[in-house]
Write an enzyme that holds these catalytic residues in place. Sequence first.
Site, PDB file in Angstrom:
ATOM      1  N   ASP A   1      50.694  33.718  31.792  1.00 56.15           N
ATOM      2  CA  ASP A   1      49.720  34.669  32.303  1.00 56.15           C
ATOM      3  C   ASP A   1      50.021  36.013  31.619  1.00 56.15           C
ATOM      4  O   ASP A   1      51.117  36.201  31.083  1.00 56.15           O
ATOM      5  CB  ASP A   1      49.903  34.773  33.824  1.00 56.15           C
ATOM      6  CG  ASP A   1      49.175  35.946  34.410  1.00 56.15           C
ATOM      7  OD1 ASP A   1      47.954  36.065  34.186  1.00 56.15           O
ATOM      8  OD2 ASP A   1      49.822  36.763  35.099  1.00 56.15           O
TER       9      ASP A   1
ATOM     10  N   ASP B   1      48.600  39.691  32.856  1.00 59.73           N
ATOM     11  CA  ASP B   1      48.776  40.809  33.796  1.00 59.73           C
ATOM     12  C   ASP B   1      49.892  40.516  34.793  1.00 59.73           C
ATOM     13  O   ASP B   1      49.817  39.543  35.559  1.00 59.73           O
ATOM     14  CB  ASP B   1      47.475  41.069  34.562  1.00 59.73           C
ATOM     15  CG  ASP B   1      46.388  41.614  33.667  1.00 59.73           C
ATOM     16  OD1 ASP B   1      46.627  42.647  33.024  1.00 59.73           O
ATOM     17  OD2 ASP B   1      45.309  40.988  33.594  1.00 59.73           O
TER      18      ASP B   1
ATOM     19  N   GLU C   1      48.979  46.442  35.611  1.00 61.77           N
ATOM     20  CA  GLU C   1      48.064  46.718  36.722  1.00 61.77           C
ATOM     21  C   GLU C   1      48.114  48.154  37.246  1.00 61.77           C
ATOM     22  O   GLU C   1      47.120  48.870  37.169  1.00 61.77           O
ATOM     23  CB  GLU C   1      48.295  45.709  37.868  1.00 61.77           C
ATOM     24  CG  GLU C   1      47.947  44.256  37.526  1.00 61.77           C
ATOM     25  CD  GLU C   1      46.453  43.992  37.355  1.00 61.77           C
ATOM     26  OE1 GLU C   1      45.663  44.940  37.354  1.00 61.77           O
ATOM     27  OE2 GLU C   1      46.081  42.812  37.210  1.00 61.77           O
TER      28      GLU C   1
ATOM     29  N   ARG D   1      36.040  42.316  41.264  1.00 63.95           N
ATOM     30  CA  ARG D   1      36.813  43.210  42.142  1.00 63.95           C
ATOM     31  C   ARG D   1      35.983  44.446  42.498  1.00 63.95           C
ATOM     32  O   ARG D   1      35.913  44.851  43.654  1.00 63.95           O
ATOM     33  CB  ARG D   1      38.120  43.609  41.435  1.00 63.95           C
ATOM     34  CG  ARG D   1      39.140  44.324  42.306  1.00 63.95           C
ATOM     35  CD  ARG D   1      40.451  44.485  41.543  1.00 63.95           C
ATOM     36  NE  ARG D   1      40.945  43.197  41.120  1.00 63.95           N
ATOM     37  CZ  ARG D   1      41.562  42.952  39.953  1.00 63.95           C
ATOM     38  NH1 ARG D   1      41.795  43.945  39.105  1.00 63.95           N
ATOM     39  NH2 ARG D   1      41.958  41.742  39.636  1.00 63.95           N
TER      40      ARG D   1
ATOM     41  N   HIS E   1      32.445  48.004  34.896  1.00 60.89           N
ATOM     42  CA  HIS E   1      33.498  47.184  34.299  1.00 60.89           C
ATOM     43  C   HIS E   1      33.480  47.277  32.771  1.00 60.89           C
ATOM     44  O   HIS E   1      34.535  47.283  32.124  1.00 60.89           O
ATOM     45  CB  HIS E   1      33.391  45.724  34.758  1.00 60.89           C
ATOM     46  CG  HIS E   1      34.579  44.921  34.332  1.00 60.89           C
ATOM     47  ND1 HIS E   1      34.521  43.918  33.397  1.00 60.89           N
ATOM     48  CD2 HIS E   1      35.891  45.020  34.686  1.00 60.89           C
ATOM     49  CE1 HIS E   1      35.737  43.428  33.210  1.00 60.89           C
ATOM     50  NE2 HIS E   1      36.571  44.080  33.979  1.00 60.89           N
TER      51      HIS E   1
ATOM     52  N   LYS F   1      35.183  50.495  32.113  1.00 60.91           N
ATOM     53  CA  LYS F   1      36.616  50.326  32.395  1.00 60.91           C
ATOM     54  C   LYS F   1      37.301  49.585  31.248  1.00 60.91           C
ATOM     55  O   LYS F   1      38.415  49.935  30.835  1.00 60.91           O
ATOM     56  CB  LYS F   1      36.783  49.568  33.732  1.00 60.91           C
ATOM     57  CG  LYS F   1      38.211  49.196  34.080  1.00 60.91           C
ATOM     58  CD  LYS F   1      38.545  47.795  33.657  1.00 60.91           C
ATOM     59  CE  LYS F   1      40.017  47.516  33.705  1.00 60.91           C
ATOM     60  NZ  LYS F   1      40.355  46.169  33.228  1.00 60.91           N
TER      61      LYS F   1
ATOM     62  N   THR G   1      43.003  35.785  33.322  1.00 58.58           N
ATOM     63  CA  THR G   1      41.708  36.118  33.905  1.00 58.58           C
ATOM     64  C   THR G   1      41.098  37.330  33.203  1.00 58.58           C
ATOM     65  O   THR G   1      39.906  37.574  33.300  1.00 58.58           O
ATOM     66  CB  THR G   1      41.945  36.436  35.410  1.00 58.58           C
ATOM     67  OG1 THR G   1      42.079  35.214  36.094  1.00 58.58           O
ATOM     68  CG2 THR G   1      40.843  37.232  36.024  1.00 58.58           C
TER      69      THR G   1
ATOM     70  N   ASP H   1      52.691  35.298  37.805  1.00 54.71           N
ATOM     71  CA  ASP H   1      53.284  36.320  38.686  1.00 54.71           C
ATOM     72  C   ASP H   1      52.633  36.391  40.058  1.00 54.71           C
ATOM     73  O   ASP H   1      53.131  37.109  40.917  1.00 54.71           O
ATOM     74  CB  ASP H   1      53.179  37.714  38.051  1.00 54.71           C
ATOM     75  CG  ASP H   1      51.757  38.237  38.086  1.00 54.71           C
ATOM     76  OD1 ASP H   1      50.850  37.529  37.601  1.00 54.71           O
ATOM     77  OD2 ASP H   1      51.534  39.333  38.630  1.00 54.71           O
TER      78      ASP H   1
HETATM   79  C1  XBP Z   1      44.389  39.478  36.328  1.00 53.99           C
HETATM   80  C2  XBP Z   1      43.099  39.928  36.831  1.00 53.99           C
HETATM   81  C3  XBP Z   1      42.288  40.871  36.009  1.00 53.99           C
HETATM   82  C4  XBP Z   1      42.939  42.232  35.776  1.00 53.99           C
HETATM   83  C5  XBP Z   1      41.971  43.215  35.168  1.00 53.99           C
HETATM   84  O1  XBP Z   1      44.755  38.277  37.005  1.00 53.99           O
HETATM   85  O2  XBP Z   1      42.677  39.502  37.896  1.00 53.99           O
HETATM   86  O3  XBP Z   1      41.082  41.067  36.695  1.00 53.99           O
HETATM   87  O4  XBP Z   1      43.373  42.771  37.012  1.00 53.99           O
HETATM   88  O5  XBP Z   1      41.371  42.701  33.995  1.00 53.99           O
HETATM   89  P1  XBP Z   1      45.764  37.229  36.337  1.00 53.99           P
HETATM   90  P2  XBP Z   1      39.763  42.642  33.841  1.00 53.99           P
HETATM   91  O6  XBP Z   1      46.991  38.007  35.974  1.00 53.99           O
HETATM   92  O7  XBP Z   1      46.018  36.241  37.437  1.00 53.99           O
HETATM   93  O8  XBP Z   1      45.099  36.594  35.146  1.00 53.99           O
HETATM   94  O9  XBP Z   1      39.233  43.959  34.320  1.00 53.99           O
HETATM   95  O10 XBP Z   1      39.523  42.422  32.381  1.00 53.99           O
HETATM   96  O11 XBP Z   1      39.282  41.513  34.690  1.00 53.99           O
HETATM   97 MG    MG Z   2      48.946  37.857  36.712  1.00 52.08          MG
END
Ligand code: XBP
Ligand code: MG
Length: 257
Positions: free
Chosen positions: A15, A17, A24, A62, A85, A88, A126, A183
């Site tokens: 993964d 993030d 984050e 989100r 988004h 962002k 994601t 994570d």
């Molecule tokens: C990560 C996410 C993403 C990020 C932001 O989840 O949920 O939405 O927070 O990125 P994971 P985007 O680590 O489980 O993959 O704004 O591009 O979605």
């Molecule tokens: Mg993650």
Amino acid sequence: MLIEQEHRLRAVIFDVDGTLADTERDGHRVAFNAAFEAAGLTYRWGVEEYGELLATTGGRRRIERYLRSCGHAPTEAAALATTLHADKTRRFVALVRTGAMRARPGTAELINALRAEGVAVAVATTGTSDWVRPLLDNLFGIDAFKVVVTGSDVTDLKPDPAVYLETLLRLELTAAAAVAVEDSANGVQAAVSAGLRCVAVVNEYTRDQDMSGAIAVLDDIARPEDNPGGVEVLRGDPGLVNGLTVEALRRLAAVVA
Ligand code: XBP
Ligand code: MG
């Protein structure tokens, strides 16, 4: 012999993030808030509140869910979320290009060690491809990854297994030949639903989440230099005190799911 073959570690799927990089709190959250501000909206996501909002994977979703909770009508929330988004994402790409996002300690060394041993390294995230690729390139060199599957490549986001199933498809491997590193509870659930063994490496946002599907839970990837006590093994093989090494991942791959 057949069993050994089936459980030989051929790939590790990471993964992004919270796992490969601490993106984050000081990355995505900051970019979301800047997008709100640029759009003339007064919404700002605080450090703690953002931890709760992370339960919804995918930045666009989100925002949409948040706007609806603030009273925006569904169609308006959806349209606004798409615009916000996109902004962002541009802002986060710019942040990535400044070099502000850091890899979690030990990740670069682990990736290099896996590749040196002929174990493929892949990503299942994601996140949106527009920032995922520059981030990976910036931190590790994009060529380190045999396969990168992002939230832009699948319809259903984690905890749905789609991103992991697509990664396995592109690696041309079955789940038995790979281990996932995650994570979060959503991430563990996605990996496990794809049939993978998954090790969780928690962070400040995910430490208290339900990781019951993981075969092990650690608080760090590598034994911190300033902590001779090693990695904290929250659950699983106490031998993981030395962190995630190629050898440790091979042992985890041999655990029958
Ligand atoms: C990560 C996410 C993403 C990020 C932001 O989840 O949920 O939405 O927070 O990125 P994971 P985007 O680590 O489980 O993959 O704004 O591009 O979605
Ligand atoms: Mg993650």
